[in-house]
Design a protein around this motif. Structure first.
Motif, PDB file in Angstrom:
ATOM      1  N   GLU A 164      -9.208  11.161 -39.554  1.00 43.06           N
ATOM      2  CA  GLU A 164      -8.131  12.648 -39.278  1.00 43.06           C
ATOM      3  C   GLU A 164      -6.514  11.772 -39.299  1.00 43.06           C
ATOM      4  OE1 GLU A 164      -9.017  16.128 -37.367  1.00 43.06           O
ATOM      5  OE2 GLU A 164     -10.897  16.377 -38.928  1.00 43.06           O
ATOM      6  N   GLU A 165      -6.944  10.689 -38.128  1.00 45.77           N
ATOM      7  CA  GLU A 165      -5.583  10.089 -37.625  1.00 45.77           C
ATOM      8  C   GLU A 165      -4.895   9.209 -39.497  1.00 45.77           C
ATOM      9  OE1 GLU A 165      -4.192   6.566 -34.497  1.00 45.77           O
ATOM     10  OE2 GLU A 165      -6.394   7.486 -35.046  1.00 45.77           O
ATOM     11  N   ILE A 166      -6.131   8.448 -39.710  1.00 54.06           N
ATOM     12  CA  ILE A 166      -5.589   7.279 -40.671  1.00 54.06           C
ATOM     13  C   ILE A 166      -4.898   8.043 -41.705  1.00 54.06           C
ATOM     14  CG2 ILE A 166      -7.703   6.657 -41.499  1.00 54.06           C
ATOM     15  CD1 ILE A 166      -4.889   4.219 -41.162  1.00 54.06           C
ATOM     16  N   GLY A 167      -5.728   9.163 -41.652  1.00 53.23           N
ATOM     17  CA  GLY A 167      -5.809   9.894 -43.132  1.00 53.23           C
ATOM     18  C   GLY A 167      -4.165  10.747 -43.188  1.00 53.23           C
ATOM     19  N   SER A 168      -3.809  10.825 -41.836  1.00 49.66           N
ATOM     20  CA  SER A 168      -2.718  11.578 -42.135  1.00 49.66           C
ATOM     21  C   SER A 168      -1.504  10.853 -41.916  1.00 49.66           C
ATOM     22  CB  SER A 168      -2.319  12.545 -40.164  1.00 49.66           C
ATOM     23  OG  SER A 168      -3.549  13.960 -40.388  1.00 49.66           O
ATOM     24  N   LEU A 169      -2.068   9.657 -41.767  1.00 45.61           N
ATOM     25  CA  LEU A 169      -0.502   8.400 -41.582  1.00 45.61           C
ATOM     26  C   LEU A 169      -0.208   8.485 -42.617  1.00 45.61           C
ATOM     27  CD1 LEU A 169      -0.198   5.494 -38.681  1.00 45.61           C
ATOM     28  CD2 LEU A 169       0.198   5.233 -42.067  1.00 45.61           C
ATOM     29  N   ILE A 170      -1.523   7.871 -43.511  1.00 50.07           N
ATOM     30  CA  ILE A 170      -1.142   7.850 -45.257  1.00 50.07           C
ATOM     31  C   ILE A 170      -0.287   8.538 -45.794  1.00 50.07           C
ATOM     32  CG2 ILE A 170      -2.873   7.490 -47.378  1.00 50.07           C
ATOM     33  CD1 ILE A 170      -4.359   5.417 -45.809  1.00 50.07           C
ATOM     34  N   GLU A 171      -1.375  10.049 -45.942  1.00 48.28           N
ATOM     35  CA  GLU A 171      -0.043  11.190 -46.300  1.00 48.28           C
ATOM     36  C   GLU A 171       0.624  11.412 -46.203  1.00 48.28           C
ATOM     37  OE1 GLU A 171      -1.721  15.840 -47.261  1.00 48.28           O
ATOM     38  OE2 GLU A 171      -2.022  14.438 -45.288  1.00 48.28           O
ATOM     39  N   ALA A 172       1.155  11.262 -44.744  1.00 50.52           N
ATOM     40  CA  ALA A 172       2.995  11.474 -44.509  1.00 50.52           C
ATOM     41  C   ALA A 172       3.566  10.236 -44.608  1.00 50.52           C
ATOM     42  CB  ALA A 172       2.525  11.340 -42.723  1.00 50.52           C
ATOM     43  N   CYS A 173       3.822   8.893 -44.646  1.00 40.82           N
ATOM     44  CA  CYS A 173       3.847   8.217 -46.143  1.00 40.82           C
ATOM     45  C   CYS A 173       4.205   8.609 -47.222  1.00 40.82           C
ATOM     46  CB  CYS A 173       3.320   6.904 -45.528  1.00 40.82           C
ATOM     47  SG  CYS A 173       3.068   6.019 -44.043  1.00 40.82           S
ATOM     48  N   TYR A 174       2.954   8.371 -47.786  1.00 38.86           N
ATOM     49  CA  TYR A 174       3.382   9.244 -48.865  1.00 38.86           C
ATOM     50  C   TYR A 174       3.882  10.219 -49.777  1.00 38.86           C
ATOM     51  CZ  TYR A 174      -0.151   5.136 -50.598  1.00 38.86           C
ATOM     52  OH  TYR A 174       0.053   3.972 -51.064  1.00 38.86           O
ATOM     53  N   THR A 175       4.416  11.774 -48.458  1.00 39.45           N
ATOM     54  CA  THR A 175       4.963  12.609 -48.754  1.00 39.45           C
ATOM     55  C   THR A 175       6.390  12.225 -48.325  1.00 39.45           C
ATOM     56  OG1 THR A 175       3.572  13.696 -47.344  1.00 39.45           O
ATOM     57  CG2 THR A 175       2.672  13.628 -49.073  1.00 39.45           C
ATOM     58  N   ARG A 176       6.776  12.052 -47.427  1.00 38.79           N
ATOM     59  CA  ARG A 176       8.324  12.238 -46.402  1.00 38.79           C
ATOM     60  C   ARG A 176       9.448  11.661 -47.447  1.00 38.79           C
ATOM     61  NH1 ARG A 176       5.744  10.391 -41.222  1.00 38.79           N
ATOM     62  NH2 ARG A 176       5.731   8.073 -41.639  1.00 38.79           N
ATOM     63  N   HIS A 177       8.863  10.895 -48.932  1.00 39.77           N
ATOM     64  CA  HIS A 177       9.133   9.577 -49.783  1.00 39.77           C
ATOM     65  C   HIS A 177       9.251  10.668 -50.885  1.00 39.77           C
ATOM     66  CE1 HIS A 177      10.686   7.536 -46.783  1.00 39.77           C
ATOM     67  NE2 HIS A 177       8.766   6.961 -46.123  1.00 39.77           N
ATOM     68  N   LEU A 231     -12.883  10.325 -46.674  1.00 40.05           N
ATOM     69  CA  LEU A 231     -12.914   9.743 -45.297  1.00 40.05           C
ATOM     70  C   LEU A 231     -13.399  10.642 -44.421  1.00 40.05           C
ATOM     71  CD1 LEU A 231      -8.581   8.297 -44.689  1.00 40.05           C
ATOM     72  CD2 LEU A 231     -10.916   6.984 -45.361  1.00 40.05           C
ATOM     73  N   GLY A 232     -13.629  11.629 -45.240  1.00 43.06           N
ATOM     74  CA  GLY A 232     -14.506  12.785 -43.875  1.00 43.06           C
ATOM     75  C   GLY A 232     -13.103  13.114 -42.827  1.00 43.06           C
ATOM     76  N   SER A 233     -13.586  13.867 -41.518  1.00 42.64           N
ATOM     77  CA  SER A 233     -13.146  14.236 -40.259  1.00 42.64           C
ATOM     78  C   SER A 233     -13.591  13.560 -39.109  1.00 42.64           C
ATOM     79  CB  SER A 233     -14.051  16.010 -40.703  1.00 42.64           C
ATOM     80  OG  SER A 233     -15.083  15.619 -41.159  1.00 42.64           O
TER      81      SER A 233
END
Length: 530
Positions: free
Chosen positions: A190-203, A183-185
């Motif tokens: 960074e916005e969409i990457g952070s959203l996806i990472e949060a969804c996959y790591t908080r469960h 995705l790059g920087s």
């Protein structure tokens, strides 16, 4: 943006079976209940009102599920409205593909949201809620453990077995790291990457992580996401699971229907078993088979007598998982649903189910083919314009398109059609003369005619090859466009991920699709960014 609709019949990448239902082939009429039209929903609503839906249970389950998420006010309102007997759903479903998988995952969801809005306008006395069901009980890990983003495939490596939804999210670290690199920087990345990472790591479990991601992407549109792997919902479904276990009616009903479908050119989509339930435990999702008076869970040590199996079902309905044959029954039994939106393959297996639904006393929903989309970005749109190609040309096989382009843009005549015709006439005349002198020479003359015709064919191919070399830059551009828009010679929607477009357009990508993806309107949608 400009929007075009290509008739399904003019898209060779779609099979005839895929488009048969969407184009209302009359021979399929016995296999579904409702014609696909907005007017038909009046009858669907009337019929679904007769169903006994436990709305209180449904709302309770959804509220508990959303305690683990961050729902929007629109979603919470939609859940509350499901208590009202005048509220109904429109459903689509998909297995929880990594990072949402191919584009059609998104198109199914947006088609469903669009239709719900349209029905709310058409039937103001009712309220229609879009619902996405995540099929997390599947164990086809290889079908959903990858995503293609900007031409690079990310694969989730995981050694777990059993239900995909029950797999841990810890093993996703590598895939998330690859995603970040691709995705790059940029701020949007960074916005969409952070959203996806949060969804996959908080469960802890992948199933809920997938629910979370769809919720985050579409909660502002009032989409409800439902994970049906729920003990309370399965308890409600016990009467049908019990019949399936001990009476086993589905196989005979569906096989009889598939025999009729085969007569009109539809091969069998899903193969029913005697028992169409899996046994579900941690790391295990295996078939249940009956062997004499015992019930065996394949590849395990679990064995039950009939009495033990009944007790297990009533005490632990969460241990039972509907397969593809009775999963449609499960969702229609639980939800106040009016219609199912799916792809051509999904519609094909739903067409096998009508008599099964009638047997179990469950209303058969309207079946609607999802929208298909080709999205042409601005760069490729400019190249098409410069090359003088039409959007419809893109659906032509690459080499056929190249030959057409070369012939259309050649400065000299490339065809030797007229010369071939003259040669044919000459040798026919020679044959007639030869017959009068020596009949045995006819075969020799015909062989010589074939050699000469082959020589002309070779010269014609060399002319075309020479002309191709003159247009090498343009032809490479055509190949590049085709590779980009039809990856692997297939449809863009079956390979590319939504992030390929979201990174460029942001929320406007969803908004454009939402305005155009009306599944009641026939045709393959082409969006051109000009």
């Amino acid at each position: 943006m400009t929007i075009q609709r290509i008739p399904f019949q003019e898209v060779p990448q779609l099979s005839s079976k895929d488009t048969a239902y969407a184009t209302a082939k009359p021979e399929l009429r016995p296999f579904f209940k409702y014609p696909v039209s907005i007017e038909s929903f009046a009858q669907v609503i009337a019929d679904k009102k007769q169903a006994e839906i436990d709305r209180e249970l449904l709302v309770s389950v959804l509220k508990k599920q959303y305690e683990k998420l961050d729902p929007s006010p629109q979603v919470l309102e939609q859940i509350d409205r499901l208590s009202d007997p005048q509220t109904f759903t429109i459903v689509t479903a998909h297995q929880p593909s990594l990072f949402t998988g191919p584009l059609y995952y998104i198109y199914k969801i947006i088609s469903t949201i669009h239709l719900a809005r349209k029905l709310n306008d058409q039937y103001p006395d009712q309220h229609i809620v879009p619902v996405f069901i995540t099929g997390g009980e599947d164990h086809d890990f290889e079908e959903m453990n990858h995503a293609s983003i900007f031409g690079k495939e990310i694969v989730w490596e995981n050694e777990e077995s059993g239900s995909v939804a029950m797999m841990g999210t810890g093993s996703l670290a590598g895939a998330l790291e690859q995603l970040k690199d691709i995705l790059g920087s940029s701020p949007k990345a960074e916005e969409i990457g952070s959203l996806i990472e949060a969804c996959y790591t908080r469960h802890e479990k992948y199933g809920m992580a997938s629910v979370d991601l769809v919720n985050e992407l579409f909660k502002s549109y009032g989409l409800i996401v439902l994970d049906m792997n729920n003990p309370e919902l399965k308890k409600r479904f016990i009467p049908i699971m019990e019949k399936e276990l001990f009476e086993q009616p589905s196989r005979g009903l569906i096989e009889a229907t598939t025999q009729e479908l085969e007569k009109v050119g539809f091969s069998q989509q899903a193969y029913p078993r005697e028992i169409n339930l899996f046994y579900l435990r941690d790391q295990i999702r295996e078939r249940i088979v009956q062997e004499g008076d015992k019930f065996q869970v394949l590849n395990t040590d679990y064995t039950f007598t009939e009495a033990e199996m009944r007790e297990e079902l009533h005490q632990h309905p969460e241990h039972f998982s509907p397969n593809v044959v009775i999963r449609p029954l499960y969702q229609e039994y639980i939800l106040p649903n009016l219609a199912y939106i799916g792809g051509g393959g999904e519609i094909a297996y739903w067409l096998e189910r009508k008599t099964q639904f009638e047997h179990f006393g469950v209303n058969f929903p309207m079946l609607i083919r999802r929208n298909s989309v080709l999205w042409i970005d601005k760069g490729n749109a400019k190249k098409l314009d410069k090359l003088g190609l039409k959007v419809s040309d893109l659906f032509t096989e690459t080499e056929t398109l190249i030959k057409s382009y070369v012939k259309a843009n050649a400065e000299n005549e490339l065809s030797l059609k007229e010369e071939k015709k003259q040669l044919h006439t000459i040798f026919n005349g020679i044959v007639e003369k030869i017959k009068e002198v020596d009949q045995t020479l006819v075969k020799t003359v015909k062989a010589e005619a074939a050699n000469q015709m082959n020589s002309l064919q070779g010269l014609e191919s060399r002319l075309l090859k020479a002309e191709k070399q003159r247009h090498e830059i343009e032809l490479n551009q055509i190949r590049g466009i085709k590779d980009k828009l039809f990856p692997g010679n297939g449809l863009q929607e079956r390979t590319d991920n939504f992030l390929n477009f979201y990174l460029r357009y942001g929320q406007d990508f969803f908004e454009t699709l939402l305005a155009e993806l009306d599944p009641l309107e026939e045709g393959f949608i082409v969006v051109v960014d000009e």
